[in-house]
Design a protein around this motif. Sequence first.
Motif, PDB file in Angstrom:
ATOM      1  N   ASP A  65       2.307  -8.243  -7.627  1.00 21.73           N
ATOM      2  CA  ASP A  65       1.691  -6.935  -7.849  1.00 21.73           C
ATOM      3  C   ASP A  65       0.299  -6.890  -7.256  1.00 21.73           C
ATOM      4  O   ASP A  65      -0.299  -7.916  -6.970  1.00 21.73           O
ATOM      5  N   GLY A  66      -0.197  -5.691  -7.070  1.00 21.06           N
ATOM      6  CA  GLY A  66      -1.533  -5.520  -6.529  1.00 21.06           C
ATOM      7  C   GLY A  66      -1.702  -4.179  -5.852  1.00 21.06           C
ATOM      8  O   GLY A  66      -0.791  -3.352  -5.834  1.00 21.06           O
ATOM      9  N   LEU A  67      -2.894  -3.972  -5.307  1.00 21.46           N
ATOM     10  CA  LEU A  67      -3.234  -2.718  -4.634  1.00 21.46           C
ATOM     11  C   LEU A  67      -2.740  -2.767  -3.193  1.00 21.46           C
ATOM     12  O   LEU A  67      -3.148  -3.630  -2.419  1.00 21.46           O
ATOM     13  N   CYS A  68      -1.879  -1.825  -2.856  1.00 25.15           N
ATOM     14  CA  CYS A  68      -1.249  -1.780  -1.541  1.00 25.15           C
ATOM     15  C   CYS A  68      -1.551  -0.457  -0.855  1.00 25.15           C
ATOM     16  O   CYS A  68      -2.114   0.456  -1.446  1.00 25.15           O
ATOM     17  N   ALA A  69      -1.139  -0.353   0.400  1.00 27.15           N
ATOM     18  CA  ALA A  69      -1.265   0.882   1.163  1.00 27.15           C
ATOM     19  C   ALA A  69       0.120   1.280   1.655  1.00 27.15           C
ATOM     20  O   ALA A  69       0.969   0.433   1.917  1.00 27.15           O
ATOM     21  N   LEU A  70       0.328   2.594   1.759  1.00 24.78           N
ATOM     22  CA  LEU A  70       1.608   3.138   2.178  1.00 24.78           C
ATOM     23  C   LEU A  70       1.368   4.433   2.944  1.00 24.78           C
ATOM     24  O   LEU A  70       0.512   5.235   2.563  1.00 24.78           O
ATOM     25  N   GLU A  71       2.098   4.622   4.018  1.00 24.32           N
ATOM     26  CA  GLU A  71       2.008   5.844   4.829  1.00 24.32           C
ATOM     27  C   GLU A  71       2.832   6.935   4.150  1.00 24.32           C
ATOM     28  O   GLU A  71       4.012   6.762   3.892  1.00 24.32           O
ATOM     29  N   LEU A  72       2.177   8.075   3.852  1.00 27.48           N
ATOM     30  CA  LEU A  72       2.857   9.192   3.199  1.00 27.48           C
ATOM     31  C   LEU A  72       2.750  10.457   4.044  1.00 27.48           C
ATOM     32  O   LEU A  72       1.697  10.722   4.633  1.00 27.48           O
ATOM     33  N   PRO A  73       3.843  11.238   4.100  1.00 29.54           N
ATOM     34  CA  PRO A  73       3.797  12.499   4.844  1.00 29.54           C
ATOM     35  C   PRO A  73       2.662  13.386   4.332  1.00 29.54           C
ATOM     36  O   PRO A  73       2.394  13.418   3.133  1.00 29.54           O
ATOM     37  N   GLU A  74       2.009  14.064   5.221  1.00 24.03           N
ATOM     38  CA  GLU A  74       0.908  14.997   4.954  1.00 24.03           C
ATOM     39  C   GLU A  74      -0.404  14.315   4.590  1.00 24.03           C
ATOM     40  O   GLU A  74      -1.459  14.904   4.744  1.00 24.03           O
ATOM     41  N   LEU A  75      -0.353  13.079   4.080  1.00 22.43           N
ATOM     42  CA  LEU A  75      -1.571  12.407   3.632  1.00 22.43           C
ATOM     43  C   LEU A  75      -1.998  11.254   4.532  1.00 22.43           C
ATOM     44  O   LEU A  75      -3.134  10.814   4.477  1.00 22.43           O
ATOM     45  N   GLY A  76      -1.077  10.738   5.331  1.00 24.96           N
ATOM     46  CA  GLY A  76      -1.384   9.566   6.148  1.00 24.96           C
ATOM     47  C   GLY A  76      -1.344   8.312   5.299  1.00 24.96           C
ATOM     48  O   GLY A  76      -0.629   8.249   4.300  1.00 24.96           O
ATOM     49  N   GLN A  77      -2.132   7.320   5.689  1.00 26.17           N
ATOM     50  CA  GLN A  77      -2.118   6.061   4.948  1.00 26.17           C
ATOM     51  C   GLN A  77      -2.918   6.216   3.655  1.00 26.17           C
ATOM     52  O   GLN A  77      -4.094   6.550   3.671  1.00 26.17           O
ATOM     53  N   VAL A  78      -2.244   5.956   2.540  1.00 25.76           N
ATOM     54  CA  VAL A  78      -2.889   6.018   1.231  1.00 25.76           C
ATOM     55  C   VAL A  78      -3.105   4.582   0.760  1.00 25.76           C
ATOM     56  O   VAL A  78      -2.167   3.788   0.698  1.00 25.76           O
ATOM     57  N   LYS A  79      -4.348   4.264   0.430  1.00 25.02           N
ATOM     58  CA  LYS A  79      -4.712   2.906   0.007  1.00 25.02           C
ATOM     59  C   LYS A  79      -4.849   2.843  -1.508  1.00 25.02           C
ATOM     60  O   LYS A  79      -4.918   3.858  -2.190  1.00 25.02           O
ATOM     61  N   ASP A  80      -4.911   1.635  -2.010  1.00 28.51           N
ATOM     62  CA  ASP A  80      -5.157   1.345  -3.425  1.00 28.51           C
ATOM     63  C   ASP A  80      -4.074   1.866  -4.361  1.00 28.51           C
ATOM     64  O   ASP A  80      -4.346   2.264  -5.495  1.00 28.51           O
ATOM     65  N   ILE A  81      -2.822   1.846  -3.893  1.00 25.57           N
ATOM     66  CA  ILE A  81      -1.683   2.190  -4.739  1.00 25.57           C
ATOM     67  C   ILE A  81      -1.263   0.912  -5.460  1.00 25.57           C
ATOM     68  O   ILE A  81      -0.955  -0.090  -4.818  1.00 25.57           O
ATOM     69  N   PHE A  82      -1.258   0.938  -6.798  1.00 22.09           N
ATOM     70  CA  PHE A  82      -0.881  -0.257  -7.545  1.00 22.09           C
ATOM     71  C   PHE A  82       0.639  -0.370  -7.596  1.00 22.09           C
ATOM     72  O   PHE A  82       1.321   0.508  -8.120  1.00 22.09           O
ATOM     73  N   VAL A  83       1.139  -1.453  -7.043  1.00 22.44           N
ATOM     74  CA  VAL A  83       2.580  -1.713  -6.969  1.00 22.44           C
ATOM     75  C   VAL A  83       2.889  -2.902  -7.864  1.00 22.44           C
ATOM     76  O   VAL A  83       2.212  -3.929  -7.797  1.00 22.44           O
TER      77      VAL A  83
END
Length: 103
Positions: A65-83
């Motif tokens: 687990d930890g803070l990850c980044a993911l590419e999302l439509p309309e927003l681009g790369q979103v950082k600090d998503i806790f997975v």
Amino acid sequence: MLQQVQHHHFQTLLGKTGTLRLPDGSDLPIHIDSLEETPRARMPNSERMPFSVELTSLKPTAFVDGLCALELPELGQVKDIFVSRVPVMGRDPGVGYFCIAFN
């Protein structure tokens, strides 16, 4: 930017593959498995409907687990998503199963 993430940003990714950028900077190929709104978890005065996203890695991983980044439509790369990793529970033990909760 996390406050801008809504259920519909994941809707178009459902059933598709993507890349999760792990805290160590490496990339993990993933499949977006499911998306579920959780209206009972809604906080008073909150505009966002809470929801969760389930992911499966497409290769073996030791990531827990930890803070990850993911590419999302309309927003681009979103950082600090806790997975968070979830138990295998009878599924293929050779890959990782993960959950993201947005409250």
